[in-house]
Design a protein around this motif. Sequence first.
Motif, PDB file in Angstrom:
ATOM      1  N   GLU A 175     -39.076 -77.758  73.492  1.00 11.80           N
ATOM      2  CA  GLU A 175     -40.122 -77.213  74.236  1.00 11.80           C
ATOM      3  C   GLU A 175     -40.215 -77.754  75.640  1.00 11.80           C
ATOM      4  O   GLU A 175     -40.091 -78.953  75.847  1.00 11.80           O
ATOM      5  N   TYR A 177     -43.084 -77.063  78.111  1.00 12.84           N
ATOM      6  CA  TYR A 177     -44.518 -76.694  78.217  1.00 12.84           C
ATOM      7  C   TYR A 177     -44.874 -76.438  79.498  1.00 12.84           C
ATOM      8  O   TYR A 177     -44.656 -77.791  80.282  1.00 12.84           O
ATOM      9  N   ASN A 290     -44.366 -71.681  76.958  1.00 12.51           N
ATOM     10  CA  ASN A 290     -43.193 -72.683  76.736  1.00 12.51           C
ATOM     11  C   ASN A 290     -42.200 -71.942  77.520  1.00 12.51           C
ATOM     12  O   ASN A 290     -41.535 -70.601  77.221  1.00 12.51           O
TER      13      ASN A 290
END
Length: 342
Positions: A175, A177, A290
């Motif tokens: 991920e 983010y 994300n």
Amino acid sequence: MALSLIVNAGLMALPIGGCLGTLFGIDAHRAATGQRPLFAPNPNDPDENRGTGSSGGGHDSTGGGHESSGGDVSDNGIQTYPYCQLSYGITPPSIDGESFTLNPNQWNVKKDSDKGALCMNVTTFNNMTYPTKYSAPDFSVTWQFDPGPETNPVYAFPNIMVDKVLPVGLDDMQELYLNVHWTYGVGDEIATTTDESELTANNVNTNVAIDMFFDSDKEKAQNSTSAKYEVMVWFGMFGPSTQPHGYGTIVTTNQINGTKFDLYSGTNTATDQNVLTWVSEKTVEQFNGNIYPLISDLYNLTGSVYPSKTDYLGYFGFGSEAFSSDKNVTFGVTNLEIGIKT
């Protein structure tokens, strides 16, 4: 394992002038209110640290030094100081050590330039009483430049850079983010919201962007001029001079949390780098999601101009490329969180 960095910025509206005339006016106001004059030397900032920007490539994020004290310090250890150097690494103290660096990064401005000016205003907590151990300092950037040559129109990329957790393999990431809120406005203070018609009326040419560099070599991935790939994500694009490499031909599209991004592919002839730019279909001041799919989409495309999943992300910065403007403009980031997880 999990590898993450969260950066959170809550911005105070502290004005700082971009062109010299306004800077001197603000200087008088600061003096009248008991603040350090803009042009007074910082005792921890020797003259040799006010030198030139990057050695090439246009995205130098390390500077002549690392600032950790000086400026205006209140009783509770809060420091506010404007950085008008061409290139200067500002690495505030943090609970877990160095985790981010800010830089005015005026890589294409010469010492004798009379075409404008730029200052980055940074507020840090020397006693490390940030809301969380991942909080970044408040910052804003005010600038004004006359138009440069068509072949080299960018003067600076003031930005905040993620430290400590990079490089990381692209295929190792789970991920990336991002939670961000920014504004752009004409004048010396942080705007409540971005008035695009006002920016157009004042011939503002700029963007708001993530800048990343990839390479199969870990060391090269961390170097903005040696890395094979530059990958950008633009959340705002203002003015006719502000266009990504390869603009006009959309390679592919992706939509994340309601925001549609178009991909453009081109070459930076100055560095011989493949430049891949995701541009939001409309201006996005607030984004939360994300963005790793914008990376994984690239190594699923065919061709040597696209990175491989075995490559490394070596640099991640968020900021604004300063092209030109008739008047002072201010870029302010009121919230920024970045999580790189593997």
